[in-house]
Design a protein around this motif. Sequence first.
Motif, short mmCIF file in Angstrom:
data_model
loop_
_atom_site.label_atom_id
_atom_site.label_comp_id
_atom_site.label_asym_id
_atom_site.label_seq_id
_atom_site.Cartn_x
_atom_site.Cartn_y
_atom_site.Cartn_z
N TRP A 143 0.83 -1.19 0.00
CA TRP A 143 0.00 0.00 0.00
C TRP A 143 0.87 1.25 0.00
CZ3 TRP A 143 -2.92 -2.61 4.53
CH2 TRP A 143 -3.81 -3.55 4.02
N GLU B 58 -5.92 -1.59 -3.35
CA GLU B 58 -6.45 -0.40 -2.67
C GLU B 58 -7.80 -0.68 -2.02
OE1 GLU B 58 -5.68 2.77 -1.62
OE2 GLU B 58 -3.71 1.98 -2.07
N ARG C 299 -7.27 -2.45 1.18
CA ARG C 299 -6.85 -1.51 2.23
C ARG C 299 -8.06 -0.83 2.85
NH1 ARG C 299 -5.41 3.86 3.08
NH2 ARG C 299 -3.58 4.11 4.43
#
Length: 85
Positions: free
Chosen positions: A12, A68, A71
């Motif tokens: 990330w 993403e 995350r």
Amino acid sequence: MKMIFSAGASRWPEPVYLRIGYGMPEAIRSPKEARNHLLFRWPAVRGEKYNSARSLCLEAETDPFLCEYARKVFIEACIEASVLD
């Protein structure tokens, strides 16, 4: 031109900081690290977001396009478990 891509190395851009119990803050930098925390270090109370994050982090290890989103869902699971630092 050959392009080599290692899906297992997805990280990330910014870590997610969490604190489990009275421990020190921990920086989680990838779906793999997140999944390890979800499986082995997570509090006993596990909600709906936990299950989503666990499966999505596993998928994101091999599909960089999910990184993403994994995350985002991991952060939601952290909020649900009150471990986001």
